[in-house]
Write an enzyme that holds these catalytic residues in place. Structure first.
Site, short mmCIF file in Angstrom:
data_model
loop_
_atom_site.label_atom_id
_atom_site.label_comp_id
_atom_site.label_asym_id
_atom_site.label_seq_id
_atom_site.Cartn_x
_atom_site.Cartn_y
_atom_site.Cartn_z
N ALA A 62 0.84 -1.20 0.00
CA ALA A 62 0.00 0.00 0.00
C ALA A 62 0.88 1.25 0.00
O ALA A 62 0.60 2.22 -0.72
CB ALA A 62 -0.93 -0.01 1.21
N LYS A 111 -6.67 -12.07 -7.32
CA LYS A 111 -5.32 -11.62 -7.67
C LYS A 111 -4.34 -12.33 -6.74
O LYS A 111 -4.19 -11.97 -5.57
CB LYS A 111 -5.20 -10.10 -7.51
N LYS A 160 -11.19 -8.29 -15.80
CA LYS A 160 -10.77 -8.24 -17.20
C LYS A 160 -12.00 -8.16 -18.10
O LYS A 160 -13.05 -8.71 -17.76
CB LYS A 160 -9.99 -9.52 -17.56
S1 IVH Z 1 -3.42 -10.70 -15.53
C1 IVH Z 1 -1.73 -8.18 -18.85
N1 IVH Z 1 -4.53 -12.10 -13.64
O1 IVH Z 1 -0.76 -9.23 -10.71
C2 IVH Z 1 -2.36 -8.81 -17.68
N2 IVH Z 1 -2.50 -10.99 -13.13
O2 IVH Z 1 -0.41 -6.32 -10.78
C3 IVH Z 1 -1.44 -9.62 -16.92
N3 IVH Z 1 -1.68 -11.41 -10.88
O3 IVH Z 1 2.00 -9.18 -12.87
C4 IVH Z 1 -1.84 -9.93 -15.57
N4 IVH Z 1 -3.30 -12.73 -10.25
O4 IVH Z 1 1.72 -11.18 -11.32
C5 IVH Z 1 -3.50 -11.31 -13.97
N5 IVH Z 1 -5.62 -13.42 -12.08
C6 IVH Z 1 -4.60 -12.66 -12.42
C7 IVH Z 1 -3.56 -12.35 -11.51
C8 IVH Z 1 -2.53 -11.51 -11.92
C9 IVH Z 1 -2.17 -12.16 -9.90
C10 IVH Z 1 -0.45 -10.59 -10.77
C11 IVH Z 1 0.50 -10.76 -11.90
C12 IVH Z 1 0.68 -9.40 -12.47
C13 IVH Z 1 0.28 -8.53 -11.34
C14 IVH Z 1 -0.20 -7.19 -11.83
#
Ligand code: IVH
Length: 680
Positions: free
Chosen positions: A36, A117, A292
């Site tokens: 944060a 995430k 997304k």
């Molecule tokens: S999508 C272009 N989906 O969060 C999109 N990222 O803050 C690529 N992460 O570098 C990321 N869970 O390491 C995506 N369900 C998820 C995710 C995820 C964790 C992480 C990932 C990324 C970071 C971005």
């Protein structure tokens, strides 16, 4: 518009801070601030830059897709498609603003997908004709580290994709993480082996994946979850993200079961809130939700910025807060005598782990928060790393709860006064005999910032001090095998390893030695500058204030601190002990270039006494060149080094026809490396 001086100065400071914390996070897996707080720095820099676009520098952290890359022992891998990051949202308003932004880019309606995430480490796996050929960390987004051998050890990462028609090329992105159960197991094993504990599952996952020895990675029980393809050639025509995930699952790749289709932003927000309330029930850590756009054609139209796709956003959870009882406030004494108040709490589970202690920084902070022993207080685990006492719940304050007063004397047995100097925030114990300070100094000396002596962690140093074996850092170099092995929880192997590590520390560069001495205000930057300017510890000790402040980066505060330190007789005595022990006190400035790795893969057995080397020195020389020392002679032994009064190992070497070296031969081998097998 011209950029005001204070604005450009703040922007520069923010850039430096962000780079520093990137390095801590990505380079060392040891963050010092919470996610944060990090996000707040980035947000502030972005705000400054959007108001004053002239303040943007090409190297600003906001201008690149990933984090800065740190020196790495792994080879580099260029991703087929860059690994982007995500923009963050912290509130419903942020989500709505995002929805409005992308709503202008495509005709309505937009359907979304929500995913947890995962709080681990992003990786990219490359499959060619269905076979895993490469795996890499994200690195700076364009170029990552090759961790193929390590990823192959993961049960979740299939070596071959399922099905008869695998795509010609599939680059798939996912998160490597540790379940809470595996994290606890790992830390329990670390504790048993008296190794450093990992701060949280994310650091543990990152540390476990970036191992030079894949068998260590294999022992850590890492998990993988795939969430996004990168480059794809061949494979079915896909229209939505949900179809994509279903396809990845069909190929045998692990995907998260908590993925949901969300019709609109209300549903998106509800999903994010729900994930937040369930975050501790999943068995692994998540730090937010990722939202997304589902329709791949819409994604295409939305495109990306330099660092992130417009079609996705990370909803980050706010640091979690809990209330608990503040049992008491105590003071800990650091190596420079600084007295830091800390809260002793009724242990409370917050942010994924149990918190019993939290720093209160200094007297003013205690006053500002107005926390009193007996209060119910709010505890926050900012970014799930550093626990923090936010403040009291005043409605629950007991009548007559007294304000806490800073203790007047040091908690050590000498109980000397704690003083707070004019203009300073901290109280200090100014006694040079304070045993707590002494112990802390040794801990610091041997620690990672200092001489980095493996096996001499905090607990071990306490044990040595309690046993009366060391009084100051210099005594570390007099420790003997017999003394170590007699300690509790110290076996033959650990004792020998500690001695080897102590021996190796004698060759640390001057700047490190200077830092290890723990002189107030002398951090690595000043130490490097001083080492470079003077080249020898004695010359630094002898320098006048005028000479010291001539060094770039050294001001009067550092100069006076140095002079005060060298004026103390016990400190000078410490330097003498180090000199006698053979600790390096002169240049080079930075790391001593490690010896050429001429003995990589060569195994040694030592027997008998050598004249010019102690056993540890001999071992350190071998290990420093990449070789190994074992205790038993086998056919795999490269050389047996034979000293005076050799034991049965010599006979064994003769029997197995293993090469033998006398001291002279050993020296030659160290100097010249093994003979070239093709040569004459
Ligand atoms: S999508 C272009 N989906 O969060 C999109 N990222 O803050 C690529 N992460 O570098 C990321 N869970 O390491 C995506 N369900 C998820 C995710 C995820 C964790 C992480 C990932 C990324 C970071 C971005």
């Amino acid at each position: 518009m011209a950029v005001p001086d204070d604005v450009s100065a703040r922007a520069a400071e923010l850039r430096d801070l962000i780079r520093y914390h990137d390095e801590r996070y990505y380079g060392h897996d040891e963050p010092e601030i919470s996610d944060a707080e990090y996000d707040a720095l980035v947000a502030e820099l972005r705000a400054v830059e959007s108001e004053y676009p002239e303040a943007i520098t090409p190297d600003s952290p906001t201008q690149r897709p990933g984090a800065a890359s740190a020196p790495t022992p792994f080879s580099e891998v260029r991703h087929l498609q860059p690994m982007l990051s995500l923009d963050n949202a912290f509130s419903r308003e942020d989500l709505v603003a995002w929805g409005e932004r992308i709503g202008k880019l495509v005709p309505a309606p937009i359907a979304y997908v929500g995913e947890p995430k995962l709080d681990g480490l992003a990786v990219s796996l490359l499959y060619e004709r269905g076979r895993l050929v490469r795996a890499a960390t994200r690195g700076n987004g364009e170029v990552g580290e090759d961790v193929t051998a390590n990823v192959r050890t993961l049960a979740d990462a299939p070596d071959r994709l399922l099905g008869s028609k695998p795509p010609a090329v599939l680059e798939v992105r996912g998160e490597v993480f540790l379940s809470l159960g595996s994290f606890d197991d790992l830390n329990r094993r670390q504790a048993d082996a008296e190794e450093r504990l990992f701060a949280n599952p994310r650091n543990a996952a990152a540390g476990s994946l970036r191992q030079l020895d894949p068998s260590i990675t294999a022992s850590r029980n890492l998990s993988l979850c795939c969430y996004q393809p990168g480059a794809v050639e061949g494979g079915p025509r896909l229209h939505t993200h949900r179809e994509t995930l279903a396809w990845l699952a069909e190929l045998g790749l692990p995907v998260n079961p908590h993925v949901e289709a969300l019709a609109d932003l209300d549903a998106v927000h509800e999903f994010c809130r729900r994930m937040e309330s369930q975050r501790h029930d999943l068995g692994y850590e998540i730090d937010g939700a990722v939202v997304k756009v589902d329709d791949l054609a819409q994604r295409e139209e939305m495109g990306r910025t330099s660092r992130s796709p417009r079609w996705a956003i990370a909803y980050k959870f706010l640091p979690e807060e809990k209330t608990t009882l503040l049992r008491s406030i105590m003071v800990s004494i650091g190596r420079t005598g600084r007295a830091t108040p800390f809260a002793v709490l009724e242990p409370v589970f917050v942010g994924g782990s149990t918190v019993g202690l939290a720093t209160l920084h200094n007297e003013d902070e205690v006053v500002r928060r107005d926390v009193r022993p007996g209060d119910t207080v709010i505890v926050r685990k900012a970014g799930d790393v550093i626990p923090e006492v936010v403040g009291p719940v005043l409605a629950k304050r007991r009548r007559g709860a007294r304000r806490w007063k800073f203790p007047r004397v040091c908690p050590c047995e000498l109980g000397q006064p704690l003083v707070r100097l004019e203009g300073e925030a901290d109280h200090r114990c100014v006694s040079s005999d304070c045993p707590v300070q002494r112990e802390q100094k040794i801990i610091y000396f041997a620690g990672r910032a200092g001489m980095d002596i493996e096996g001499l962690g905090e607990e071990r140093v306490r044990q040595l001090v309690a046993a009366g074996l060391v009084q100051d850092a210099g005594d570390v170099y007099d420790l003997t095998y017999e003394q170590l092995v007699a300690l509790e929880r110290m076996g033959d192997v650990s004792s020998r390893n500690v001695l080897v590590a102590i021996e190796a520390s004698k060759r640390r560069p001057l700047a490190r030695v200077l830092v290890a001495l723990g002189i107030r205000h002398v951090g690595p930057t000043a130490a490097v500058a001083l080492a470079r300017a003077f080249g020898h510890l004695d010359r630094i000790a002898a320098a006048s204030t005028e000479e010291l402040v001539e060094v770039d980066g050294v001001g009067t505060v550092i100069a006076q601190s140095l002079q005060a330190w060298f004026a103390v007789p016990t400190n000078r005595a410490l330097v003498e002990k180090l000199r006698v022990a053979g600790v390096n006190l002169e240049g080079p400035v930075l790391e001593v270039p490690t010896a050429a790795q001429t003995l990589t893969g060569v195994t040694f057995v030592l027997t008998g006494a050598l004249e010019g080397f102690t056993r540890e020195q001999a071992e350190a020389e071998i290990v420093g060149r990449g070789g190994r020392v074992t205790s038993g002679v086998s056919k795999k032994t490269g050389y047996v080094v034979v000293g005076e009064n050799p034991g049965s190992k010599l006979a064994k070497a003769e029997q197995l026809d293993v090469a033998r070296l006398d001291e002279e031969g050993f020296r030659r081998l160290l100097a010249e490396g093994p003979p070239d097998p093709e040569g004459d």
